[in-house]
Motif scaffolding. Structure first.
Motif, PDB file in Angstrom:
ATOM      1  N   ALA A 173      -0.704  -2.161   7.468  1.00 56.64           N
ATOM      2  CA  ALA A 173      -2.096  -2.401   7.100  1.00 56.64           C
ATOM      3  C   ALA A 173      -2.957  -1.230   7.500  1.00 56.64           C
ATOM      4  CB  ALA A 173      -2.613  -3.669   7.783  1.00 56.64           C
ATOM      5  N   SER A 174      -3.961  -0.934   6.668  1.00 58.37           N
ATOM      6  CA  SER A 174      -4.906   0.128   7.011  1.00 58.37           C
ATOM      7  C   SER A 174      -6.233  -0.145   6.340  1.00 58.37           C
ATOM      8  CB  SER A 174      -4.352   1.483   6.573  1.00 58.37           C
ATOM      9  OG  SER A 174      -5.209   2.515   6.978  1.00 58.37           O
ATOM     10  N   LEU A 175      -6.986  -1.068   6.874  1.00 57.61           N
ATOM     11  CA  LEU A 175      -8.285  -1.406   6.326  1.00 57.61           C
ATOM     12  C   LEU A 175      -9.363  -0.868   7.242  1.00 57.61           C
ATOM     13  CD1 LEU A 175      -7.705  -5.093   5.232  1.00 57.61           C
ATOM     14  CD2 LEU A 175      -7.515  -3.015   3.870  1.00 57.61           C
TER      15      LEU A 175
ATOM     16  N   GLY B 229      -4.321  -2.680   1.169  1.00 54.08           N
ATOM     17  CA  GLY B 229      -3.576  -2.428   2.392  1.00 54.08           C
ATOM     18  C   GLY B 229      -2.934  -1.056   2.344  1.00 54.08           C
ATOM     19  N   SER B 230      -1.824  -0.876   3.051  1.00 52.69           N
ATOM     20  CA  SER B 230      -1.111   0.407   3.093  1.00 52.69           C
ATOM     21  C   SER B 230       0.382   0.206   3.002  1.00 52.69           C
ATOM     22  CB  SER B 230      -1.414   1.160   4.388  1.00 52.69           C
ATOM     23  OG  SER B 230      -2.749   1.577   4.441  1.00 52.69           O
ATOM     24  N   LEU B 231       1.071   1.230   2.491  1.00 49.31           N
ATOM     25  CA  LEU B 231       2.526   1.264   2.447  1.00 49.31           C
ATOM     26  C   LEU B 231       3.010   2.434   3.293  1.00 49.31           C
ATOM     27  CD1 LEU B 231       3.137   0.690  -1.367  1.00 49.31           C
ATOM     28  CD2 LEU B 231       3.701  -0.916   0.454  1.00 49.31           C
ATOM     29  N   TYR B 232       4.106   2.228   4.002  1.00 48.44           N
ATOM     30  CA  TYR B 232       4.732   3.305   4.772  1.00 48.44           C
ATOM     31  C   TYR B 232       6.082   3.649   4.145  1.00 48.44           C
ATOM     32  CZ  TYR B 232       1.428   2.836   8.638  1.00 48.44           C
ATOM     33  OH  TYR B 232       0.306   2.821   9.415  1.00 48.44           O
ATOM     34  N   PHE B 233       6.369   4.929   4.096  1.00 50.78           N
ATOM     35  CA  PHE B 233       7.617   5.405   3.519  1.00 50.78           C
ATOM     36  C   PHE B 233       8.280   6.404   4.457  1.00 50.78           C
ATOM     37  CE2 PHE B 233       5.025   4.001   0.063  1.00 50.78           C
ATOM     38  CZ  PHE B 233       5.880   3.502  -0.896  1.00 50.78           C
ATOM     39  N   PRO B 234       9.594   6.555   4.373  1.00 57.85           N
ATOM     40  CA  PRO B 234      10.260   7.591   5.162  1.00 57.85           C
ATOM     41  C   PRO B 234       9.777   8.980   4.761  1.00 57.85           C
ATOM     42  CG  PRO B 234      11.847   6.028   4.259  1.00 57.85           C
ATOM     43  CD  PRO B 234      10.536   5.735   3.604  1.00 57.85           C
ATOM     44  N   ASP B 235       9.882   9.917   5.702  1.00 55.19           N
ATOM     45  CA  ASP B 235       9.540  11.308   5.394  1.00 55.19           C
ATOM     46  C   ASP B 235      10.291  11.774   4.152  1.00 55.19           C
ATOM     47  OD1 ASP B 235       7.711  11.910   7.293  1.00 55.19           O
ATOM     48  OD2 ASP B 235       9.105  12.854   8.688  1.00 55.19           O
TER      49      ASP B 235
ATOM     50  N   VAL C 166       0.629   5.649   2.730  1.00 53.14           N
ATOM     51  CA  VAL C 166      -0.393   5.749   1.685  1.00 53.14           C
ATOM     52  C   VAL C 166      -1.130   4.420   1.600  1.00 53.14           C
ATOM     53  CG1 VAL C 166       0.792   7.486   0.292  1.00 53.14           C
ATOM     54  CG2 VAL C 166       1.193   5.061  -0.161  1.00 53.14           C
ATOM     55  N   GLN C 167      -2.373   4.486   1.218  1.00 52.68           N
ATOM     56  CA  GLN C 167      -3.132   3.266   1.009  1.00 52.68           C
ATOM     57  C   GLN C 167      -3.028   2.830  -0.443  1.00 52.68           C
ATOM     58  OE1 GLN C 167      -6.835   2.960   2.998  1.00 52.68           O
ATOM     59  NE2 GLN C 167      -6.240   4.344   4.631  1.00 52.68           N
ATOM     60  N   VAL C 168      -3.313   1.578  -0.684  1.00 52.10           N
ATOM     61  CA  VAL C 168      -3.236   1.002  -2.022  1.00 52.10           C
ATOM     62  C   VAL C 168      -4.611   0.455  -2.381  1.00 52.10           C
ATOM     63  CG1 VAL C 168      -2.097  -0.686  -3.508  1.00 52.10           C
ATOM     64  CG2 VAL C 168      -0.805   0.400  -1.646  1.00 52.10           C
TER      65      VAL C 168
ATOM     66  N   HIS D  71      -4.158   5.816  -4.318  1.00 57.65           N
ATOM     67  CA  HIS D  71      -3.566   5.939  -2.993  1.00 57.65           C
ATOM     68  C   HIS D  71      -4.316   6.919  -2.098  1.00 57.65           C
ATOM     69  CE1 HIS D  71      -0.338   3.431  -4.401  1.00 57.65           C
ATOM     70  NE2 HIS D  71      -0.111   4.249  -5.406  1.00 57.65           N
ATOM     71  N   ALA D  72      -5.517   7.284  -2.502  1.00 56.12           N
ATOM     72  CA  ALA D  72      -6.368   8.102  -1.630  1.00 56.12           C
ATOM     73  C   ALA D  72      -6.897   7.233  -0.496  1.00 56.12           C
ATOM     74  CB  ALA D  72      -7.531   8.694  -2.429  1.00 56.12           C
TER      75      ALA D  72
END
Length: 331
Positions: free
Chosen positions: A22-24, A67-73, A101-103, A306-307
């Protein structure tokens, strides 16, 4: 942002492949103030936790955070060296074992009604996305007032709230508009994902989720092509590559970039880098250059799917790449 330990992050990567986090953004004035009048004014001005409104010409444009998504490098930069990714991560202050990245999605209100551009991620796919509908309602909108939904492409983080688990439309009065190329690609018996370097499970999920949405749409949708209006005063700019029918949306004084770039700290300074889920990496780079050259030359206001929320900014040319220029925000 929800804090995960490094060990937990690695565990999520092993078990899920893609991490959600999450990234709000909560305005400081809202978080710290006990003054009810001040809190109410924030919402009257169109800003709040999970939504942000900007008036552009005759349109009121609200960014809704999912929210946000996390991905591997390296997920977004498959051509990059590990040393390059670590340097960028360190420079921008994010963890070296994940990239987030955010959505976002847009609600546009004008004299032609209410237009939704993209519709977030379904609840339950990852634990820290799926906030779109909650934030949509929190911003003062209701599902019955949406006249049309413009889908920039058929990926799960853009159509999540079109239908509920029973296949019933979440927005009962909305016309669905998408690219004819995009529809034909995913409606094909076996969409060609041979250039997608993500694992087979991810490929299968992209195909099955897109086909499920197409099935639920039945015949109640409209297809458009490059240069045509997708809504009154809003024109399609074809941006193939991420998917074959992916597009940006242009209107007076503003361009919604959708997934023209997916990660601002990677794809702007290095527009030559592509994502592991890009259907055609060569076309991605060409589309990105064409559109980012246009908006940087015109110094036009943009937003991206995704900005960083609240997503509004401008693109500036910088050598072979680009810089992201945030605008002053009014909370």
């Amino acid at each position: 942002m929800k804090n995960l330990s490094n060990s937990n992050r690695r565990s999520f990567i092993r078990n899920a492949g893609i991490i959600a986090g999450a990234s709000l953004i909560i305005p400081k004035t809202f978080a710290n103030s006990n003054d009810k009048k001040e809190k109410n004014n924030l919402f009257l001005n169109g800003q709040g936790d999970g939504f942000y409104t900007q008036k552009i010409g005759n349109k009121e444009i609200t960014v809704i955070s999912d929210g946000s998504l996390y991905f591997p490098d390296g997920f977004f930069a498959q051509e990059a060296k590990e040393s390059q990714l670590k340097k960028i991560a360190s420079k921008n202050g994010f963890l070296t074992d994940t990239t987030s990245v955010q959505v976002n999605a847009l609600v546009i209100k004008d004299s032609n009604g209410v237009t939704l551009i993209d519709a977030g991620t379904s609840k339950g796919i990852y634990d820290t996305v799926g906030n779109f509908l909650t934030n949509f309602k929190k911003a003062g909108f209701n599902t019955s007032e949406v006249d049309r939904i413009v889908l920039t492409h058929l990926h799960f983080d853009h159509f999540g709230y079109l239908f509920d688990k029973e296949g019933k439309a979440v927005f009962p009065n909305a016309e669905i508009i998408l690219s004819e190329t995009e529809y034909n690609f995913w409606n094909n018996g076996s969409p060609n994902l041979s250039n997608v370097t993500a694992d087979q499970g991810t490929k299968d999920f992209f195909i099955s989720s897109a086909k499920e949405v197409i099935k639920n749409m039945k015949k109640q949708f409209t297809v458009k092509n490059d240069g045509q209006e997708v809504a009154p005063g809003m024109r399609m700019i074809a941006a193939p590559g991420h998917t074959p029918g992916h597009f940006a949306v242009e209107m007076e004084g503003f361009v919604y970039l959708a997934d023209t770039f997916v990660h601002p700290w990677l794809h702007l300074p290095h527009p030559e880098w592509s994502s592991k889920v890009d259907v055609d990496p060569i076309s991605v780079k060409a589309s990105r250059k064409r559109i980012l050259d246009k908006v940087s030359h015109e110094n036009i206001l943009v937003a991206g799917a995704h900005a960083n929320f609240p997503s509004f900014g401008r693109i500036a040319k910088n050598g072979k790449g680009y810089d992201w220029k945030e605008i002053p925000f009014e909370w």
